[in-house]
Scaffold this motif. Sequence first.
Motif, short mmCIF file in Angstrom:
data_model
loop_
_atom_site.label_atom_id
_atom_site.label_comp_id
_atom_site.label_asym_id
_atom_site.label_seq_id
_atom_site.Cartn_x
_atom_site.Cartn_y
_atom_site.Cartn_z
N ASN A 1 -1.03 2.98 6.03
CA ASN A 1 -1.07 4.40 6.36
C ASN A 1 -0.53 5.25 5.21
OD1 ASN A 1 -1.11 6.87 7.98
ND2 ASN A 1 1.10 6.58 8.21
N VAL A 2 0.60 4.83 4.63
CA VAL A 2 1.20 5.59 3.53
C VAL A 2 0.29 5.60 2.31
CG1 VAL A 2 3.19 5.70 1.96
CG2 VAL A 2 3.54 5.10 4.36
N SER A 3 -0.44 4.50 2.08
CA SER A 3 -1.28 4.40 0.87
C SER A 3 -2.43 5.39 0.87
CB SER A 3 -1.81 2.97 0.74
OG SER A 3 -2.77 2.68 1.76
N PHE A 4 -2.78 5.93 2.02
CA PHE A 4 -3.87 6.90 2.10
C PHE A 4 -3.37 8.34 2.13
CE2 PHE A 4 -5.84 3.14 4.23
CZ PHE A 4 -6.80 2.88 3.25
N ARG A 5 -2.10 8.53 1.78
CA ARG A 5 -1.52 9.87 1.83
C ARG A 5 -0.82 10.22 0.52
NH1 ARG A 5 -1.42 11.94 6.96
NH2 ARG A 5 -1.91 10.46 8.64
N GLU A 6 -0.72 11.51 0.26
CA GLU A 6 0.08 11.99 -0.87
C GLU A 6 1.52 12.11 -0.37
OE1 GLU A 6 0.49 15.86 -3.82
OE2 GLU A 6 -1.36 15.56 -2.67
N TRP A 7 2.30 11.09 -0.67
CA TRP A 7 3.59 10.91 -0.01
C TRP A 7 4.69 10.95 -1.07
CZ3 TRP A 7 3.77 8.78 5.30
CH2 TRP A 7 5.07 8.66 5.80
N ASN A 8 5.39 12.07 -1.15
CA ASN A 8 6.52 12.21 -2.07
C ASN A 8 7.79 12.30 -1.23
OD1 ASN A 8 8.55 13.22 -3.90
ND2 ASN A 8 6.88 13.83 -5.27
N ILE A 9 8.75 11.39 -1.47
CA ILE A 9 9.94 11.34 -0.63
C ILE A 9 10.84 12.55 -0.83
CG2 ILE A 9 9.93 8.83 -0.47
CD1 ILE A 9 12.02 8.73 -2.64
N ASP B 1 9.26 1.21 -9.62
CA ASP B 1 9.36 2.42 -10.44
C ASP B 1 8.60 3.59 -9.80
OD1 ASP B 1 10.92 1.09 -12.26
OD2 ASP B 1 9.28 0.66 -13.66
N LEU B 2 7.41 3.31 -9.28
CA LEU B 2 6.64 4.38 -8.64
C LEU B 2 7.39 4.97 -7.45
CD1 LEU B 2 2.93 3.08 -8.54
CD2 LEU B 2 3.81 5.03 -9.82
N GLY B 3 7.95 4.11 -6.62
CA GLY B 3 8.57 4.57 -5.39
C GLY B 3 9.94 5.18 -5.56
N PHE B 4 10.80 4.54 -6.38
CA PHE B 4 12.20 4.95 -6.43
C PHE B 4 12.61 5.67 -7.70
CE2 PHE B 4 11.89 1.32 -3.54
CZ PHE B 4 12.43 1.88 -2.38
N LYS B 5 11.74 5.66 -8.72
CA LYS B 5 12.02 6.46 -9.91
C LYS B 5 11.17 7.73 -9.95
CE LYS B 5 13.78 3.03 -13.17
NZ LYS B 5 13.59 2.41 -14.52
N HIS B 6 9.89 7.58 -9.61
CA HIS B 6 8.98 8.73 -9.63
C HIS B 6 8.74 9.32 -8.24
CE1 HIS B 6 8.32 7.58 -13.77
NE2 HIS B 6 7.86 6.38 -13.40
N HIS B 7 9.27 8.64 -7.21
CA HIS B 7 9.21 9.13 -5.82
C HIS B 7 7.79 9.29 -5.29
CE1 HIS B 7 13.43 9.83 -6.58
NE2 HIS B 7 13.15 10.74 -7.52
N LYS B 8 6.86 8.51 -5.84
CA LYS B 8 5.46 8.59 -5.40
C LYS B 8 5.19 7.42 -4.44
CE LYS B 8 3.90 10.74 -9.70
NZ LYS B 8 3.01 10.62 -10.89
N MET B 9 5.59 7.62 -3.20
CA MET B 9 5.49 6.53 -2.23
C MET B 9 4.04 6.21 -1.86
SD MET B 9 8.56 5.62 -1.93
CE MET B 9 8.36 4.42 -0.62
N GLY B 10 3.16 7.19 -1.94
CA GLY B 10 1.74 6.94 -1.65
C GLY B 10 1.14 5.97 -2.65
N LEU B 11 1.39 6.23 -3.94
CA LEU B 11 0.90 5.33 -4.99
C LEU B 11 1.57 3.96 -4.89
CD1 LEU B 11 0.74 7.69 -8.10
CD2 LEU B 11 -1.19 6.55 -7.00
N ALA B 12 2.88 3.95 -4.61
CA ALA B 12 3.59 2.68 -4.48
C ALA B 12 3.05 1.86 -3.32
CB ALA B 12 5.08 2.96 -4.29
#
Length: 315
Positions: A56-64, A276-287
């Motif tokens: 579900n998260v992978s199909f969204r623009e998800w920034n924490i 790095d994508l999730g916890f450094k760049h906060h891009k959870m959708g891409l991660a």
Amino acid sequence: MQEIQSNAVLPAGSARLEKRNLSYKRKQQLFIYGSLFIPLLFFAAVRIIPIFYSFNVSFREWNILSDGVRPFVGLDNYIELFQDEVFHKALKNTLIYVGVGVPGQLIAGLAVALLLQQITVLRGWFRTIYFIPYMTSIIAVSWVFRWVLIPNGAANGLLTQLGFAKQLFLNSPDQAIYLITGVMIWQILGFQMLIFVTGLQGIPQLYYEAADIDGAGRWQKFWRITLPLLNPTIVFSLVIATITYLQTFTQVKNMSSAGAGGPLNSTKSLVLYIYDLGFKHHKMGLAAAATVILFIVIMGLSLLQLKFVSKKVEY
């Protein structure tokens, strides 16, 4: 008269006994199914549900760090990933970890197990020595080898004394990934050794005795008896090792330059890229999209190995 009364009592007593046994069996089954259901519920909570949530998260623009607006973007995250050169590099590096680490680990583990089978004195002591690195903290092992391989470390000091030029080791884009893989092989060697020792002990000695009578040599017994009968053990070790190297993270995080998969992303694994994508760049959708790709790769390779490597073994 007493015999008639005792005969009349027996059916009622056996009925109560049968009822009591039935009640006990039901309680036993409830306990067994309950005991099985609790771990299954825990597994679903920590494994199955997060997997579907990641889709579900992978199909969204998800920034924490966003204000909670997480729009549906479809396959945009996957498209962006495959256009990212760092993702391509991380995927390639991960395949190198698997391609070098898995065969090296299996061959080394089997070789040590075969050697241990040939000795009778201090066999348990040697097994313990080989297994100790596997029980040691991965972070501690990584930092010890990082200290050994720094430019002014023990490895370059030894090379200088032997008359060789100093090496960059972990600072070299060409050497670093293979050195990290070598450290992983060394640390997990004890686990593989123990698995293969167990598999070797399960092979009936009758086959080797028959081969000796027929005049078979060591290599013939190894290729015709040991390897075929070790197939279930090899398949298990192969699948476990493949999943382990596909999830390479801690060694790269602690041994690579600046802990970022350097130099020049030459050691960055797919899991470190996801981190790095999730916890450094906060891009959870891409991660999450990268996690789904890793999940598909792990599942695909595992199924292929089980299909093409597994063979029916009959003793």
